[in-house]
Design a protein around this motif. Structure first.
Motif, short mmCIF file in Angstrom:
data_model
loop_
_atom_site.label_atom_id
_atom_site.label_comp_id
_atom_site.label_asym_id
_atom_site.label_seq_id
_atom_site.Cartn_x
_atom_site.Cartn_y
_atom_site.Cartn_z
N GLU A 1 0.45 -41.11 27.03
CA GLU A 1 -0.96 -41.13 27.47
C GLU A 1 -1.19 -40.06 28.55
O GLU A 1 -2.21 -39.37 28.53
N ARG B 1 -1.53 -34.72 18.42
CA ARG B 1 -2.67 -35.43 19.00
C ARG B 1 -2.47 -36.93 18.90
O ARG B 1 -1.77 -37.43 18.03
N ARG B 2 -3.12 -37.66 19.76
CA ARG B 2 -3.07 -39.13 19.76
C ARG B 2 -3.44 -39.68 18.39
O ARG B 2 -2.81 -40.59 17.87
N TRP C 1 -1.17 -36.69 26.75
CA TRP C 1 -2.38 -36.49 25.94
C TRP C 1 -3.60 -36.22 26.83
O TRP C 1 -4.53 -35.54 26.41
N SER C 2 -3.59 -36.74 28.04
CA SER C 2 -4.75 -36.57 28.92
C SER C 2 -4.80 -35.18 29.55
O SER C 2 -5.81 -34.81 30.13
N GLN D 1 4.82 -31.40 26.75
CA GLN D 1 3.53 -31.60 26.09
C GLN D 1 3.73 -32.55 24.93
O GLN D 1 4.80 -32.54 24.29
N ALA D 2 2.72 -33.33 24.63
CA ALA D 2 2.77 -34.18 23.44
C ALA D 2 2.88 -33.26 22.23
O ALA D 2 2.23 -32.21 22.17
#
Length: 156
Positions: A24, A81-82, A27-28, A77-78
């Protein structure tokens, strides 16, 4: 690899609470994030820096996070995407049943009318995208792209 039963690209289990919290945070943010920044964003958990790094490295091994060298440290980094992550979880959940049609029908009956409209739109879009190899079938009674279609062009 790892003995951790958390989410991997091949496995159906879900990431732990701490891993989800870190995802989270990543992603933010729109930019690579240091372990110290993740630690600061999760300050209410009072996590040791070593714990933050260990969990981030576990997420890297699972393919959910990427890392790049930033001086003497790493930035994270993720990996996606979520929305992609959640869709993958949903697909993994479908792999847990021997009756995908029943599971999908139950799911379709449990969504709100607005969510059903979103699904209808996505199915309509995938029908037009199937010629480019993106999900769904063409609606012409053709193949199912290697997936079990169950009902072909069933609509919500």
């Amino acid at each position: 690899m790892t003995d951790d039963p958390g989410l991997t690209r091949e496995g159906p289990s879900r990431p732990g609470t701490l891993e989800r919290a870190f995802l989270e945070v990543l992603w933010s943010r729109d930019a690579p994030t240091s372990a110290r920044e993740v630690q600061a964003d999760c300050a209410e958990r009072k996590l040791a820096y070593a714990t933050v790094r260990t969990v981030l490295e576990r997420l890297v091994r699972k393919g959910l996070v990427t890392r790049t060298r930033d001086g003497r440290s790493w930035s994270y980094q993720a990996a996606g995407r979520r929305e992609e992550f959640v869709a993958e979880l949903m697909m993994q959940a479908l792999q847990l049943t021997t009756d995908r049609d029943a599971a999908l029908a139950y799911f379709a009956r449990s969504v709100t009318p607005d969510e059903a409209d979103t699904l209808r739109g996505a199915l309509d879009d995938s029908g037009s995208a199937s010629s480019s190899g993106i999900g769904g079938n063409s609606g012409s009674g053709g193949g199912d792209g290697g997936r079990r279609s169950g009902g072909g062009g069933r609509r919500l």
